[in-house]
Design an enzyme around this catalytic site. Structure first.
Site, PDB file in Angstrom:
ATOM      1  N   ASP A   1       0.472   3.550   1.778  1.00 41.07           N
ATOM      2  CA  ASP A   1       0.358   3.577   3.697  1.00 41.07           C
ATOM      3  C   ASP A   1      -0.957   5.751   3.750  1.00 41.07           C
ATOM      4  O   ASP A   1      -1.688   4.556   3.174  1.00 41.07           O
ATOM      5  CB  ASP A   1       1.682   4.808   4.711  1.00 41.07           C
ATOM      6  CG  ASP A   1       1.694   4.970   5.587  1.00 41.07           C
ATOM      7  OD1 ASP A   1       1.092   3.699   6.493  1.00 41.07           O
ATOM      8  OD2 ASP A   1       2.083   6.034   6.196  1.00 41.07           O
TER       9      ASP A   1
ATOM     10  N   ASP B   1       1.254  -1.521  -0.158  1.00 40.96           N
ATOM     11  CA  ASP B   1      -0.042  -0.137  -0.248  1.00 40.96           C
ATOM     12  C   ASP B   1       0.979   0.701  -0.194  1.00 40.96           C
ATOM     13  O   ASP B   1       1.800   1.486   0.685  1.00 40.96           O
ATOM     14  CB  ASP B   1      -1.122   0.271   1.370  1.00 40.96           C
ATOM     15  CG  ASP B   1      -0.222  -0.196   2.200  1.00 40.96           C
ATOM     16  OD1 ASP B   1      -0.124   1.015   3.223  1.00 40.96           O
ATOM     17  OD2 ASP B   1       0.049  -0.884   2.825  1.00 40.96           O
TER      18      ASP B   1
END
Length: 291
Positions: free
Chosen positions: A216, A214
């Site tokens: 974040d 991802d």
């Protein structure tokens, strides 16, 4: 890359999404007890292309151990006790850089520790050991991982970068994520500390292959969620296993680093002042230095 040879057992610690060992020949499960309790999972021992491998699932086979509750000391002690000399770990991380998108692989070379509640040493308050940690990952092993990735993946793995380790289990706030980016750090995760510190105390070569899951929470069009993390971890799993398999099969015979002598000159407590019960618990590591 150097050909494989007759070096010691190789430990493999599987992170989020990697709960089973590679297809090992003559595999068996070992339940190991240690002075620091039981490891996260049974340790699967077998052979891969003639190399002895010991696999451990960091979070347990059912992912029951939260990042701060992983029995890191028991895990590293057990691998050392079984005869491991080198340990490869895998980690799921969030990216702090636009050019490290989800499903990228990274081999970090630095750590920034933001954990607060973890036991980061095998040695208690009755024995002082000042361990050098300027280079937290074994450079030789890290280079080998990068070479293995380049050999088997079209995009290889990004070499180097700072892994900021947070306590968790919550993900970052936006303020924290933006702060990490402002420092120039590259990825955020929850598990390389204290694992890397304990590996150094155990005189193990240690390196990690991180899979980006991802961005974040710093990116405007991306909000990290467990669903996203698990989906991308599943995609990363095949690539990570391919790199790890190549790294194990081509592991150089010699440990071209100083990790196996990391404790030399670090024990600051006089041998006679170390209580027997303390010494007994860590004799696996320090016995040769105190005799």
């Amino acid at each position: 890359m150097a050909a494989r040879g007759g070096h010691g057992m190789i430990g493999l610690i599987g992170g989020s999404g990697i709960y089973e060992a590679l297809d090992l020949d003559d595999a068996r499960d070992e339940h190991i007890g240690t002075p620091f309790g039981s490891p996260s999972s049974p340790i699967t021992i077998g052979e891969l292309d003639g190399e002895e491998v010991a696999f451990l699932a960091r979070h347990g086979l059912d992912h029951q151990h939260a990042p701060s509750e992983v029995p890191y000391r028991a895990n590293l002690y057990a691998l050392k006790d079984l005869g491991a000399e080198r340990v490869l770990s895998t980690n799921a991380v969030g990216s702090l850089r636009e050019d490290l998108p989800p499903q990228s692989l990274v081999v970090p070379d630095q750590i920034f520790d933001r954990t607060r509640h973890r036991q980061s040493t095998f040695f208690d308050e009755r024995m002082v050991v000042h361990m050098g940690f300027a280079e937290p990952y074994c450079p030789h092993m890290s280079e080998h991982l990068v070479e293995a990735a380049d050999d088997v993946l079209d995009d290889g793995a990004h070499a180097g970068g700072t892994y900021v380790c947070i306590e968790g289990p919550q993900f970052s706030t936006k303020a924290e994520s933006e702060f990490y980016r402002a420092q120039g750090w590259d990825m955020v995760g929850m598990t390389t500390v204290p694992e890397a510190k304990l590996a150094r105390e155990a005189e193990l070569c240690y390196a990690t292959l991180a899979g980006v899951t991802d961005y974040d929470v710093w990116k405007d069009d991306s909000e990290v969620s467990l669903e996203e993390v698990l989906e991308n971890a599943a995609v990363n799993e095949d690539n990570i296993n391919e790199v790890v398999r190549e790294a194990i099969e081509t592991m150089p015979d010699e440990r071209a680093c100083d990790c196996e002598h990391a404790l030399d000159g670090t024990i600051n407590t006089a041998s006679e002042a170390i209580p027997d019960e303390v010494r007994e618990g860590v004799d696996l590591f320090i016995g040769e230095y105190l005799d």
